[in-house]
Design a protein around this motif. Structure first.
Motif, PDB file in Angstrom:
ATOM      1  N   ALA A  96      -5.774  -1.942   0.203  1.00 23.31           N
ATOM      2  CA  ALA A  96      -4.894  -1.583  -0.919  1.00 23.31           C
ATOM      3  C   ALA A  96      -5.702  -0.999  -2.071  1.00 23.31           C
ATOM      4  N   GLY A 127      -2.841  -4.502  -4.421  1.00 27.69           N
ATOM      5  CA  GLY A 127      -1.477  -4.180  -4.005  1.00 27.69           C
ATOM      6  C   GLY A 127      -0.462  -5.267  -4.290  1.00 27.69           C
ATOM      7  N   ILE A 163       0.877  -1.170   0.000  1.00 31.00           N
ATOM      8  CA  ILE A 163       0.000   0.000   0.000  1.00 31.00           C
ATOM      9  C   ILE A 163       0.911   1.214   0.000  1.00 31.00           C
TER      10      ILE A 163
END
Length: 452
Positions: free
Chosen positions: A244, A257, A211
């Motif tokens: 994410a 992510g 992230i």
């Protein structure tokens, strides 16, 4: 009152990859006008005098992006997806912070959709519907109709999810049109990368989720605080993939992510240091890197160009018994002991059904299970078994007791690594991702945004 941030809209045919941006003239109190030009130093006095007030506790819920409205309903329906993904276990404070992040995400999404439309590469309606159906079937195991009812039940809507899908498709269309054609990887670069990979045979490689939160010197403290709160939520059981998709400002946000399999040398030094000490399932961060902060999640770990035993394809039989309601611990223990004794006497997989019938046990067979897809505590146990042997009994009064019997094992072949075309595709993807971040940053700088 409506406040406006206005930046002159540049031509759609901007030169990609260039971070040069002319800063508009601005004065604070009696300070001199800021220098003009790309990356000009900011002339900010040590003790600025503020004219007017700006209450940070006043949250603006909606925005108009280049004339297109993002409503409070848009924000709440997208927020509901995140809350649902985390089991609804989000504090009021965290919910408010999430709401502001969702608004930022919707602004970016709107800019991406607008830019794709301006470049005549918008997301096709049929493509959006097809992706929505696939998400419903593969991710939720539901029909599109059932999915729509589920979304309404949690306070979201099919339209909200489809808009997110439209943004992701539009952005990919735009990158294919305006970025990928300008990313050139030479044959020499690819050959060097393959040689480095061969030289690293036997070393560790990592499958990492990231992230990424962009930050500047001015907002670094605030972004870091937000990143810490995300880590806290993830440690409490929040979905990394969901966070994410909603938080990350990297182009990998659309895939939760996931960076795929990489070696530490492919990461920035700061991230490589953090990832090198992680075990699968662990989080690290926020880690400060150039341009912002990253939160890492180690999905898995293996050795380069080396067969991983966990990729073995197993043929298993599950033998289990259930306990009737009201069964006491003493009764359950006695029956579990009888079950264990019977299982121990089973002579191979061919004898499993006959012996199970004697004690009222059920047998379920599966010939296509990868060892790595099983719970970590069972992987090593099963990989150390011979055909016909079983795991120790496991379970509970509520779930029943069961064993897994190994009936066959196909060991994985030694990986040869990516071929020339696959390596080139990986390198191209990496460069496209980096340019995509710059592209989105330029879109934000050029936007005319009104916050209500």
């Amino acid at each position: 009152m409506t406040s406006k941030l206005k930046i002159t809209r540049k031509a759609v045919s901007r030169t990609l990859g260039s971070t040069a941006m002319a800063l508009g003239a601005l004065s604070i109190a009696a300070s001199p006008v800021l220098a003009q030009g790309a990356n000009a130093p900011l002339n900010i006095p040590a003790n600025p005098t503020m004219f007017g007030t700006n209450d940070p506790n006043v949250r603006r819920a909606t925005a108009i992006i280049n004339g297109e409205i993002v409503t409070g309903t848009d924000v709440e329906q997208r927020l509901a997806l995140i809350v649902s993904a985390n089991g609804g276990k989000i504090s009021a404070e965290e919910t408010e912070r999430l709401r502001m992040q969702v608004l930022r995400n919707l602004i970016d999404e709107t800019l991406q959709i607008q830019e794709a439309k301006a470049a005549d590469v918008p997301a096709d309606d049929a493509q959006v519907e097809s992706t929505y159906e696939r998400v419903a079937t593969q991710n939720f195991g539901q029909s599109p109709e059932a999915m729509e009812k589920y979304l309404a039940r949690i306070g979201s809507s099919a339209a909200s999810l489809k808009r997110q899908i439209r943004g992701e498709i539009a952005w990919q269309n735009l990158l294919r049109r305006n970025v990928q054609p300008f990313v050139n990887i030479s044959e020499g670069e690819v050959q060097e990368a393959i040689q480095r990979l061969q030289a690293s045979k036997g070393t560790d490689e990592y499958r990492i989720g990231e992230i990424f939160l962009a930050a500047t010197e001015e907002n670094k403290a605030q972004v870091f605080a937000n990143a810490e709160k995300i880590v806290e939520q993830l440690k409490q059981g929040g979905s990394f993939v969901a966070y994410a998709r909603q938080y990350s400002e990297a182009s990998t946000a659309s895939v939760g992510g996931d960076l795929g399999w990489i070696r530490l040398g492919q990461l920035p030094t700061e991230l490589a240091s953090a990832a090198g000490s992680m075990a699968p399932g662990q989080l690290a961060g926020p880690v400060e890197i150039r341009g912002g902060f990253s939160i890492l999640y180690l999905i898995d770990k293996r050795q380069v160009l080396t067969a991983d035993p966990r990729d073995a394809l197993l043929s298993l039989k599950q033998i289990s018994i259930e306990f009737a309601k009201g069964t006491t611990n003493e009764q359950a223990t006695k029956r579990a002991a009888e079950f264990a004794a019977t299982v121990k006497a089973i002579k191979g997989c061919g004898d499993a059904e006959a012996q199970a019938t004697k004690i009222g046990a059920t047998v379920v067979a599966n010939d296509q299970i990868k060892a790595r897809d099983l719970p970590a505590q069972l992987q090593d146990t099963l990989l150390n078994l011979q055909v016909g042997q079983t795991t120790p009994p496991f379970g509970s009064i509520d779930e029943g007791v069961r064993v897994l019997m190994l009936c066959g094992r196909d060991d994985p072949q030694v990986a040869s690594g990516p071929n020339f075309d696959e390596m080139m595709a990986q390198m191209e993807d990496d460069r496209v991702n980096k340019r995509a971040q710059t592209y989105l940053r330029d879109l934000r700088r050029d936007a005319v945004i009104e916050y209500n």
